[in-house]
Design an enzyme around this catalytic site. Structure first.
Site, PDB file in Angstrom:
ATOM      1  NE  ARG A  88      21.545  46.296  47.701  1.00 21.05           N
ATOM      2  CZ  ARG A  88      22.603  46.181  46.873  1.00 21.05           C
ATOM      3  NH1 ARG A  88      22.963  47.198  46.110  1.00 21.05           N
ATOM      4  NH2 ARG A  88      23.293  45.053  46.814  1.00 21.05           N
ATOM      5  CG  ASN A 123      33.811  44.891  47.923  1.00 21.34           C
ATOM      6  OD1 ASN A 123      33.018  45.829  47.799  1.00 21.34           O
ATOM      7  ND2 ASN A 123      34.531  44.466  46.913  1.00 21.34           N
ATOM      8  CE  LYS A 124      28.189  42.874  44.847  1.00 26.41           C
ATOM      9  NZ  LYS A 124      26.798  42.661  45.335  1.00 26.41           N
ATOM     10  N   GLY A 182      26.065  50.383  44.730  1.00 26.54           N
ATOM     11  CA  GLY A 182      27.362  50.878  45.193  1.00 26.54           C
ATOM     12  C   GLY A 182      27.130  51.648  46.486  1.00 26.54           C
ATOM     13  CB  ALA A 183      28.730  51.345  49.810  1.00 29.43           C
ATOM     14  CG  ASP A 216      29.124  47.208  49.690  1.00 36.17           C
ATOM     15  OD1 ASP A 216      29.978  46.604  49.015  1.00 36.17           O
ATOM     16  OD2 ASP A 216      28.166  47.833  49.191  1.00 36.17           O
ATOM     17  CD  GLN A 234      27.363  43.814  40.731  1.00 35.25           C
ATOM     18  OE1 GLN A 234      27.663  42.688  40.343  1.00 35.25           O
ATOM     19  NE2 GLN A 234      26.590  44.001  41.777  1.00 35.25           N
TER      20      GLN A 234
END
Ligand code: MRU
Length: 367
Positions: free
Chosen positions: A90, A253-254, A54-55, A243, A203
């Site tokens: 990351r 995002n994801k 998670g960012a 993110d 997630q």
């Protein structure tokens, strides 16, 4: 937020002040295990291997990683070494760089003898700030949910779709996308959450775990179900996290977020993105061209990870041996598909002008 009625943050300093403790999220929702990180190397592994993810949380743990690095050696060389180790963990979430740049700049201007103490207090400050930002996002986003609830027949449920985990587990506390949902639920609004499974790392299981722990009604759905639900009027709004958000309002995002935004657009479902300001990358304008998309191991794609009837965590293969897998962890949703950005300062359009207006002070640091 709570687990079995006990309040936790996702990261905290150990009682002896020498370690940073985290909840190992690779074991959730099956096992609750706390890991004590004692070195900068361990902190880097925890981010890279997604013990924490998670960012916002990645950013906070990076700051604590710098503090761990300063325990043994506060010289300039070690400062730079710790930064280089952590920044590589990351690539997509900008909160990592935001937090490391802030920490490095302050420590470089601090005499080596004082760096250890300052690094620990700075990490704690960044963690506390995150809690404050996320709680404000919750208050601002809950107003949107309340307005939608007021337009529906009295007592009806507001159905909210979310993707990935952008809850308290992805931050220090409260979360981003889930924070408005917690606040709305606490204030008595009847909410129900459609939780995208979020393959390949599931997630959605973390989101279901969080919502379940707080008594928020929810239903886990396959990633491809959202479009169908929107076509049938079963989604009142979507709220997701991010993110990295560009200065023009594109949102990374994801993986799969973009497809949800397209489906929302086609069905006139409001699509909101919740973010604290450290998730804005003021240096870039084109999310598609400029945001690095993390690619992860094919094993996450070819296998599923879960608990077997014996209570053991294990991987199960789901594809023919040797199948080539592509595992793109994030995608970019262009600003034109976003109804609004829910930030700690309020809700604004996903546009360069609106972001610049709301965050003129922050943007000017990058002029
Ligand atoms: O790969 P992850 O689990 O770190 O990805 C997390 C997400 O994509 C979240 O939606 C994002 O970080 C926003 S979290 C508050």
């Amino acid at each position: 937020m709570n687990i079995n009625g006990k309040h936790y943050r996702t990261v905290w300093v150990s009682d002896n002040g020498e370690a940073v403790e985290i909840i190992d999220q690779t074991k959730l929702p099956f096992k609750f295990e706390v890991v004590a990180l004692t070195t900068v190397e361990m902190a880097a592994t925890a981010i890279k291997e997604m013990w924490v993810r998670g960012a916002p949380l990645i950013g906070v743990l990076a700051a604590y990683g710098m503090a761990l690095g300063m325990k043994t050696d506060t010289c300039d060389e070690n400062l730079q070494r710790c930064y280089s180790l952590l920044i590589k963990t990351r690539p997509t979430a900008i909160n990592l760089k935001w937090s490391l740049d802030r920490t490095l700049a302050i420590l470089q201007n601090t005499p080596p003898a004082e760096r250890r103490k300052i690094a620990w207090s700075l990490a704690a400050e960044i963690a506390d700030e995150d809690v404050g930002l996320c709680e404000k996002i919750g208050q601002n986003g809950a107003d949107i949910i309340r307005t939608i609830a007021q337009k529906k027949p009295a007592g009806s449920v507001v159905n909210i779709l979310t993707h990935c985990n952008a809850g308290w587990l992805a931050t220090v506390d409260w979360g981003t996308a889930l924070s408005p949902i917690y606040k709305a639920h606490e204030s008595g609004i009847n909410v129900h959450v459609w939780v995208d499974e979020t393959r390949p790392r599931n997630q959605g299981g973390l989101t279901a775990f969080e919502l379940g722990s707080h008594g928020v009604p929810h239903t886990l759905i396959a990633d491809n179900a959202g479009g169908h639900l929107m076509q049938h009027g079963e989604v009142d709004l979507c709220i997701v996290g991010t993110d990295r958000t560009t200065a023009t309002g594109d949102v990374c995002n994801k993986i799969g977020t973009y497809l949800k935004a397209l489906a929302a657009h086609d069905n006139n479902v409001p699509f909101y993105v919740a973010l604290p300001s450290p998730t804005i990358d003021w240096t870039i304008k084109d999310g598609l061209k400029e945001i690095p998309i993390e690619q992860r191991s094919g094993k996450e794609q070819s296998h599923v990870y879960g608990i077997n009837p014996q209570g053991e965590l294990s991987w199960v293969n789901t594809v023919p041996e040797g199948t080539r897998c592509g595992n793109y962890a994030f995608d970019v949703t262009p600003a034109r598909y976003i109804t609004g950005l829910i930030t700690e300062r309020g809700v604004c359009a996903a546009s360069e002008a609106a972001l610049a207006d709301m965050f003129a002070d922050l943007k000017s640091n990058f002029a």
